[in-house]
Design an enzyme around this catalytic site. Structure first.
Site, PDB file in Angstrom:
ATOM      1  CB  CYS A  10     -47.486  15.385  14.460  1.00 20.66           C
ATOM      2  SG  CYS A  10     -46.771  14.194  13.314  1.00 20.66           S
ATOM      3  CG  ASN A  19     -51.244  23.453  14.490  1.00 19.13           C
ATOM      4  OD1 ASN A  19     -50.161  23.195  14.002  1.00 19.13           O
ATOM      5  ND2 ASN A  19     -52.347  22.824  14.135  1.00 19.13           N
TER       6      ASN A  19
END
Length: 86
Positions: A10, A19
């Site tokens: 992010c 991820n």
């Protein structure tokens, strides 16, 4: 979320872990006896090329460490799971 090599994160959260690596998740599910329909060998081939493509290490682990079946035989219950799900 998952992505090849675990790329992502992010931009608004410094230090965000990103991820889960798709190849790690597929490997885990395969080791548990699930048929994902994914070709893990092909995923790993590409994942192992990612550091050269993006210019830095990626967080995926299976591409570095190898398949668990290369290190240890699958537990007996895994074969039973695979037979039950055919």
């Amino acid at each position: 979320d998952a992505s090849l090599g675990g790329l992502g994160g992010c931009p608004y959260a410094p230090g965000a872990s990103g991820n889960i690596a798709s190849e790690d998740a597929i490997h885990m599910l395969d080791a548990m006896g699930y048929d994902t329909g994914m070709d893990l060998a092909k995923l790993l081939t590409v994942a192992r090329q990612l550091p050269a493509v993006v210019g830095h290490d990626v967080p995926g682990q299976v591409a570095r460490a190898g398949l668990i079946t290369d290190l240890h035989p699958a537990p007996a219950f895994v074969e039973k799971l695979r037979e039950d799900h055919e």
